[in-house]
Design a protein around this motif. Structure first.
Motif, PDB file in Angstrom:
ATOM      1  N   MET A  66      22.150  53.803   5.846  1.00 45.04           N
ATOM      2  CA  MET A  66      23.422  54.478   6.153  1.00 45.04           C
ATOM      3  C   MET A  66      24.608  53.620   5.716  1.00 45.04           C
ATOM      4  SD  MET A  66      23.220  57.476   7.113  1.00 45.04           S
ATOM      5  CE  MET A  66      24.936  57.769   7.566  1.00 45.04           C
ATOM      6  N   VAL A 125      27.949  65.857   3.560  1.00 50.18           N
ATOM      7  CA  VAL A 125      26.981  65.716   2.483  1.00 50.18           C
ATOM      8  C   VAL A 125      25.788  64.883   2.957  1.00 50.18           C
ATOM      9  CG1 VAL A 125      26.609  64.651   0.215  1.00 50.18           C
ATOM     10  CG2 VAL A 125      28.691  65.949   0.658  1.00 50.18           C
ATOM     11  N   ILE A 126      26.070  63.866   3.752  1.00 50.35           N
ATOM     12  CA  ILE A 126      24.995  62.994   4.235  1.00 50.35           C
ATOM     13  C   ILE A 126      24.475  63.541   5.562  1.00 50.35           C
ATOM     14  CG2 ILE A 126      24.398  60.556   4.402  1.00 50.35           C
ATOM     15  CD1 ILE A 126      27.579  60.182   4.288  1.00 50.35           C
ATOM     16  N   LYS A 157      26.901  55.690  -9.193  1.00 51.42           N
ATOM     17  CA  LYS A 157      25.497  55.928  -8.829  1.00 51.42           C
ATOM     18  C   LYS A 157      24.638  56.140 -10.071  1.00 51.42           C
ATOM     19  CE  LYS A 157      26.978  58.035  -4.538  1.00 51.42           C
ATOM     20  NZ  LYS A 157      27.349  59.312  -3.898  1.00 51.42           N
ATOM     21  N   GLU A 197      31.816  55.055  -5.312  1.00 52.32           N
ATOM     22  CA  GLU A 197      31.751  56.208  -6.228  1.00 52.32           C
ATOM     23  C   GLU A 197      33.102  56.920  -6.281  1.00 52.32           C
ATOM     24  OE1 GLU A 197      28.853  57.455  -7.950  1.00 52.32           O
ATOM     25  OE2 GLU A 197      30.185  58.910  -8.896  1.00 52.32           O
ATOM     26  N   GLU A 198      33.749  57.015  -5.117  1.00 58.70           N
ATOM     27  CA  GLU A 198      35.038  57.705  -5.047  1.00 58.70           C
ATOM     28  C   GLU A 198      36.080  56.990  -5.913  1.00 58.70           C
ATOM     29  OE1 GLU A 198      35.500  60.026  -1.898  1.00 58.70           O
ATOM     30  OE2 GLU A 198      37.622  59.673  -1.505  1.00 58.70           O
ATOM     31  N   LYS A 249      25.891  65.446  -3.188  1.00 64.81           N
ATOM     32  CA  LYS A 249      26.989  66.393  -3.004  1.00 64.81           C
ATOM     33  C   LYS A 249      26.751  67.666  -3.829  1.00 64.81           C
ATOM     34  CE  LYS A 249      31.948  66.871  -2.981  1.00 64.81           C
ATOM     35  NZ  LYS A 249      33.217  66.257  -2.608  1.00 64.81           N
ATOM     36  N   ASP A 275      21.630  59.974  -5.065  1.00 69.19           N
ATOM     37  CA  ASP A 275      22.139  59.090  -4.009  1.00 69.19           C
ATOM     38  C   ASP A 275      20.994  58.313  -3.356  1.00 69.19           C
ATOM     39  OD1 ASP A 275      24.039  61.221  -4.514  1.00 69.19           O
ATOM     40  OD2 ASP A 275      25.187  60.451  -2.814  1.00 69.19           O
ATOM     41  N   ASN A 300      29.321  55.437  -1.462  1.00 63.99           N
ATOM     42  CA  ASN A 300      30.212  56.596  -1.587  1.00 63.99           C
ATOM     43  C   ASN A 300      31.663  56.173  -1.763  1.00 63.99           C
ATOM     44  OD1 ASN A 300      28.054  58.251  -1.459  1.00 63.99           O
ATOM     45  ND2 ASN A 300      28.613  59.276   0.445  1.00 63.99           N
ATOM     46  N   ARG A 301      32.041  55.120  -1.059  1.00 63.29           N
ATOM     47  CA  ARG A 301      33.410  54.610  -1.226  1.00 63.29           C
ATOM     48  C   ARG A 301      33.585  54.110  -2.656  1.00 63.29           C
ATOM     49  NH1 ARG A 301      34.072  50.426   2.919  1.00 63.29           N
ATOM     50  NH2 ARG A 301      33.068  51.990   4.196  1.00 63.29           N
ATOM     51  N   THR A 351      24.932  53.739   2.072  1.00 66.63           N
ATOM     52  CA  THR A 351      25.462  55.045   1.689  1.00 66.63           C
ATOM     53  C   THR A 351      26.980  55.056   1.766  1.00 66.63           C
ATOM     54  OG1 THR A 351      23.482  56.088   2.579  1.00 66.63           O
ATOM     55  CG2 THR A 351      25.377  57.523   2.221  1.00 66.63           C
ATOM     56  N   LEU A 386      36.060  60.577   3.273  1.00 68.39           N
ATOM     57  CA  LEU A 386      35.923  60.436   1.820  1.00 68.39           C
ATOM     58  C   LEU A 386      35.610  61.788   1.177  1.00 68.39           C
ATOM     59  CD1 LEU A 386      33.657  57.271   1.298  1.00 68.39           C
ATOM     60  CD2 LEU A 386      36.140  57.428   1.051  1.00 68.39           C
ATOM     61  N   VAL A 387      36.223  62.043   0.013  1.00 70.68           N
ATOM     62  CA  VAL A 387      35.928  63.257  -0.757  1.00 70.68           C
ATOM     63  C   VAL A 387      34.425  63.323  -1.055  1.00 70.68           C
ATOM     64  CG1 VAL A 387      36.265  64.395  -3.004  1.00 70.68           C
ATOM     65  CG2 VAL A 387      38.220  63.358  -1.828  1.00 70.68           C
ATOM     66  N   GLU A 388      33.856  62.176  -1.347  1.00 64.20           N
ATOM     67  CA  GLU A 388      32.442  62.063  -1.708  1.00 64.20           C
ATOM     68  C   GLU A 388      31.505  62.488  -0.565  1.00 64.20           C
ATOM     69  OE1 GLU A 388      31.876  61.399  -4.799  1.00 64.20           O
ATOM     70  OE2 GLU A 388      29.709  61.145  -4.720  1.00 64.20           O
ATOM     71  N   ASP A 389      31.996  62.411   0.673  1.00 64.30           N
ATOM     72  CA  ASP A 389      31.140  62.652   1.848  1.00 64.30           C
ATOM     73  C   ASP A 389      31.105  64.103   2.319  1.00 64.30           C
ATOM     74  OD1 ASP A 389      30.341  60.044   2.059  1.00 64.30           O
ATOM     75  OD2 ASP A 389      31.783  59.488   3.599  1.00 64.30           O
ATOM     76  N   VAL A 390      32.000  64.956   1.830  1.00 66.19           N
ATOM     77  CA  VAL A 390      32.079  66.321   2.377  1.00 66.19           C
ATOM     78  C   VAL A 390      32.261  67.408   1.306  1.00 66.19           C
ATOM     79  CG1 VAL A 390      33.026  65.681   4.644  1.00 66.19           C
ATOM     80  CG2 VAL A 390      34.595  66.070   2.727  1.00 66.19           C
ATOM     81  N   LEU A 391      31.886  68.619   1.694  1.00 64.32           N
ATOM     82  CA  LEU A 391      32.306  69.802   0.954  1.00 64.32           C
ATOM     83  C   LEU A 391      33.396  70.459   1.785  1.00 64.32           C
ATOM     84  CD1 LEU A 391      29.063  71.591  -0.353  1.00 64.32           C
ATOM     85  CD2 LEU A 391      30.514  69.921  -1.517  1.00 64.32           C
TER      86      LEU A 391
END
Ligand SMILES: [Zn+2]
Lengths: 301, 64
Positions: A230, B60-61, A247, A240-241, A203, A154, A237-238, A233, B30-35
């Motif tokens: 930020m 995650v960030i 990435k 990538e989802e 992640k 990332d 991430n949006r 990022t 977002l799924v990508e942002d968390v566990l």
């Protein structure tokens, strides 16, 4: 959802893996990066730049498990209510792992911590911090073959996009999994920097620290949050989802374009504020000049 | 359901049962942002959640 490789419950997605298979996946990804880019060998002495955050502790852990000779170097910038937390986690980690981690502080080395510098309101936090960190890392890593940093996929995809979007053309081709040695860098005793987690996502790294109970419960740096990074990022991430693999594709395309040379450079101050720490050499003269400049401002207050 | 967002130290009470990814969508994460931690255990986004589950979202960030 079950693991792709057995019938256990998955704890990760992309790929879907159970705890044990996920663990092997992280080790394998790091090992492949080390081998593919020739980062170091079992004969090399590796200095891991420890920030106290999850990425660098995971790196110490992974490299040790892969059988490499690693030691840590922790640079304490002197930021109240920020470093105390990571120091505590770091102490726990050192006690449990037995890995040797040396601590060097701005205070000891330059005579002031970052808090003191920032009170003058005359310096940019990232510039001071970045310059001194790079300088001290290199200074104290002279007995090692490489400095390994915890930069992940990332971080690196963000850096590529940042340099692209900001028009930093002179920096654009100079990031990557390993700095290249040349005559000038050897003469300046610049220790090569390597990034074994280049293809491990943030992640997945957090997942690794959670399953191995590597605790890194610390906040964000109170100085100059990098709002540009930020923002990228969030966008990345949006993206990538909705488009898994983005990435990785950015980095693969980037590496395919990049000439594997001329990575070691010195750069202009304004370009360097928001670089990630592994990327460029700061000539020690520049750091020493900055330390003198800060000291004289502090003296006149 | 009690949802704790670790990064902001925020706690949300919310009625929910269904897939974790749908919960994240509802609260704008977002799924990508968390566990996702369900009752102390790491789970994936397609985990079925029950209203009585306790959920913790690890960011995650966080820099570093
Ligand atoms: Zn498995």
């Amino acid at each position: 959802m079950n693991c792709e490789q057995c019938d256990q419950r998955a704890i990760s997605t992309k790929p879907s893996l159970c705890k044990d298979h996920f663990d092997s996946f992280i080790l394998k990804t790091a090992q492949e990066t080390i081998d593919q880019f020739g980062l170091f060998t079992k004969n090399d002495r590796i200095c891991v730049a420890v920030s106290g955050g999850k990425d660098s502790l995971a790196l110490l852990d992974v490299l040790t498990r892969l059988g490499y000779a690693v030691e840590g170097l922790f640079i304490n910038e002197g930021i109240t209510n920020y470093r105390e937390f990571s120091l505590k986690d770091l102490d726990d980690f050192i006690k449990r792992s037995g890995i040797k981690v040396r601590t060097v502080s701005f205070e000891q080395e330059a005579g002031f911590g970052l808090d003191t510098v920032m009170k003058t309101k005359q310096f940019h936090a990232c510039t001071v911090c970045g310059t001194l960190r790079r300088y001290l890392l290199n200074k104290y890593a002279q007995d090692y073959d490489v400095i390994a940093t915890g930069h992940n996929m990332d971080d690196e995809a963000q850096t590529v996009l940042m340099n692209l979007a900001r028009g930093n053309s002179s920096l654009f081709l100079r990031t990557g999994p390993k700095t290249t040695e040349n005559e000038a860098s050897i003469k300046r005793r610049f220790v090569p920097r390597v990034k074994p987690f280049y293809f491990v996502s943030e992640k997945h790294l957090l997942t690794y620290t959670v399953i191995h109970r590597i605790k890194t419960d610390f906040g964000e740096c109170p100085y100059a949050p990098d709002s540009y990074r930020m923002h990228l990022t969030e966008i990345l991430n949006r993206y990538e989802e909705e488009h898994p693999g983005t990435k990785k594709h950015i980095l693969e395309t980037y590496l395919a374009l990049r000439e594997p040379q001329q990575h070691v450079i010195s750069i202009e101050k304004e370009e360097f504020d928001h670089l990630s720490a592994g990327d460029v050499e700061i000539p020690s003269g520049k750091a020493e000049e900055l330390i003198e400049e800060i000291a004289s401002v502090l003296k006149n207050q | 359901m009690k949802i704790t967002i670790e990064r902001t130290k925020e706690t949300i009470e919310k009625e929910f049962s269904g897939k974790a990814m749908d919960l994240l969508k509802e609260i704008g994460v977002l799924v990508e942002d968390v566990l996702i931690i369900k009752n102390g255990q790491l789970v994936t986004e397609d985990e079925e959640l029950d209203d009585s589950d306790e959920i913790k979202l690890l960011s995650v960030i966080s820099g570093g």
